[in-house]
Design an enzyme around this catalytic site. Structure first.
Site, short mmCIF file in Angstrom:
data_model
loop_
_atom_site.label_atom_id
_atom_site.label_comp_id
_atom_site.label_asym_id
_atom_site.label_seq_id
_atom_site.Cartn_x
_atom_site.Cartn_y
_atom_site.Cartn_z
N TRP A 195 -66.58 22.01 -130.73
CA TRP A 195 -67.90 22.79 -130.73
C TRP A 195 -68.64 21.88 -131.79
CZ3 TRP A 195 -70.13 24.91 -134.99
CH2 TRP A 195 -71.28 25.90 -134.86
N HIS A 196 -68.29 21.28 -132.82
CA HIS A 196 -69.11 20.76 -133.75
C HIS A 196 -69.94 19.43 -133.52
CE1 HIS A 196 -67.16 23.45 -136.62
NE2 HIS A 196 -67.97 23.25 -137.52
N GLY A 197 -69.34 18.93 -132.36
CA GLY A 197 -70.05 17.69 -131.83
C GLY A 197 -69.20 16.95 -130.79
#
Length: 464
Positions: free
Chosen positions: A320-322
């Site tokens: 989700w963060h990258g």
């Protein structure tokens, strides 16, 4: 793009508030929707169409889910369509190039990398709208029949581009009817000012040190002490950056009559990694727990499936963060520590002195921030090699850093605790009334001066 939106926010917020409060209650959602669309379009003039499409898709699917509630299979089909659309949207813009680059390394595979810029805030608003249709299906929230009100929820500019993730069910009643009081306005303005000060005066003040240590690593001049000072700097920067923006969003929401849930609860006071993730980015960890971990079975299905569920959730949290291997490694790193605490370290931690547990937690968490911060795994490996003894212990430059940033680190440490809140509560009511406007005015003045004069002003979570 980001700073165009921020310029709009600060330049036109007074006008927005004036128009908003002059309008009758039934028209305020329309004002909020219009301003939010202009705010997003100011920074994303192309991708605003993506947000509008996402809003329309989830609005209609929420209505369809409620209409066919008595036909469970059909209702589930429409929920699945909504979730699939949001995941496809997020996957295409955020992960296509990452997948194409890695799959193209396989023999006979040649996928094009499109180089499409990531729409800001897409990870936040897609998760919000996914939770909406799921909650309508579960009966946890009514379907919103007024598309203007639903659009105001999706596009709400205070938290649109960097969270917190606001679940529809937590603001459904306020979208229908809310009371804007002078007290809410005052408390919201105070919270906004506090968040702005945390971001501008605290996060920005230490962020340059992390950049300097990365540059030292690239030049082959990093030391063990300098490496850990850099990681400490990044850990404080990301905390005050993101918690500051969350405070700004919560404060603006309160000004407009909404009660957003808290997103941070002094996470650096935690006595275990498990506790840390109950206090950090609570809207995201709560989202994954409610919409992924528990539906997978949570910890109710035996040890093997519990381990599987933890790994899946933290794989997704990292992703989700990258779209980068370091984020996946970061997610699995914390999955490993959570598993250790659940099955190996639980009894040990119960017998461990509080201060030792606190230091252990900070060591694990800040090491994790190092993994999180460096997307290039070669750079990450080289940096940690030095940190764990692969370079000189100390240099004269480290002494200069400590002299230059010692007071800043002390302020950051104290600001990470509840000391300020406890001292504020001890003030007499009369002193609080006098100091509040003085401190707010001073904070806004210093932040404005810093923003005008300073060139270093990153918002770390905007890229997620």
């Amino acid at each position: 793009m980001i700073f165009s939106s921020l310029t709009f926010l600060f330049a036109y917020l007074p006008v927005t508030l004036a128009v908003y409060f002059l309008m009758p209650l039934r028209a305020r959602n329309a004002v909020l929707l219009l301003v939010s669309l202009v705010f997003y379009g100011w920074g994303e003039p192309v991708y605003i169409s993506i947000m509008v499409l996402s809003t329309l898709i989830d609005y209609t699917h929420g209505m369809l889910v409620e209409h066919f509630r008595h036909r469970d299979r059909l209702a589930r089909w429409f929920v699945g369509q909504s979730v699939a659309f949001n995941l496809a949207l997020l996957g295409f813009f955020k992960y296509w190039d990452f997948l194409a680059a890695n799959l193209s390394a396989l023999p006979g595979v040649d996928l094009p990398q499109l180089g499409i810029p990531l729409p800001i805030g897409i990870s936040f608003f897609t998760f919000q709208t996914m939770s909406y249709t799921i909650d309508v299906y579960r009966g946890h929230a009514p379907a919103q029949r007024n598309i203007v009100s639903f659009g105001a929820y999706v596009t709400m500019f205070p938290q649109l581009i960097a969270g917190p993730i606001v679940q529809y069910k937590t603001v459904a009643a306020e979208l229908r009817r809310r009371v804007n009081t002078a007290e809410d306005f005052a408390l919201g303005a105070r919270r906004f000012t506090l968040g702005l000060a945390k971001k501008v005066l605290l996060a920005n003040s230490i962020g340059a040190l992390w950049d300097a240590q990365l540059a030292a690593q690239a030049a082959g001049k990093l030391t063990v002490a300098g490496g850990w000072l850099g990681i400490l700097a990044f850990g404080f920067q990301i905390y005050f950056d993101f918690s500051g923006y969350s405070d700004m969003a919560i404060g603006l929401g309160q000004i407009f009559g909404f009660r957003f849930l808290e997103n941070f609860d002094h996470p650096y006071l935690s006595a275990s990694v498990t506790e840390f993730w109950r206090r950090w980015h609570m809207s995201l960890t709560g989202w994954f727990r409610e919409y992924l971990y528990i539906p997978l079975g949570g910890s109710r299905c035996g040890t093997a499936k519990t381990l599987r569920n933890i790994l899946i959730v933290w794989f997704c949290t990292g992703l989700w963060h990258g779209a980068s291997w370091n984020f996946l490694l970061w997610g699995l790193y914390f999955a490993a520590w959570l598993v250790l605490e659940k099955y190996v370290l639980r009894e040990v931690l119960k017998r461990t002195p509080a201060w030792v547990k606190h230091l252990y937690t900070l060591a694990v968490v800040f090491t994790g921030w190092g993994i999180f911060a460096m997307e290039d795994l070669a750079v990450c490996g080289g940096y940690f090699s030095v940190c764990f003894g692969g370079g000189p212990l100390w240099s004269a430059a480290d002494g200069y850093v400590l002299r230059s940033y010692g007071l800043t680190f002390l302020v950051l440490i104290l600001a990470s605790t509840t000391l300020g809140q406890r001292l504020w509560r001890r003030l007499p009511r009369r002193a609080e009334k006098v100091l509040t406007p003085v401190l707010m005015g001073l904070g806004l003045t210093l932040c404005t001066a810093y923003l005008v004069d300073g060139s270093y002003n990153p918002f770390l979570y905007f890229r997620f």
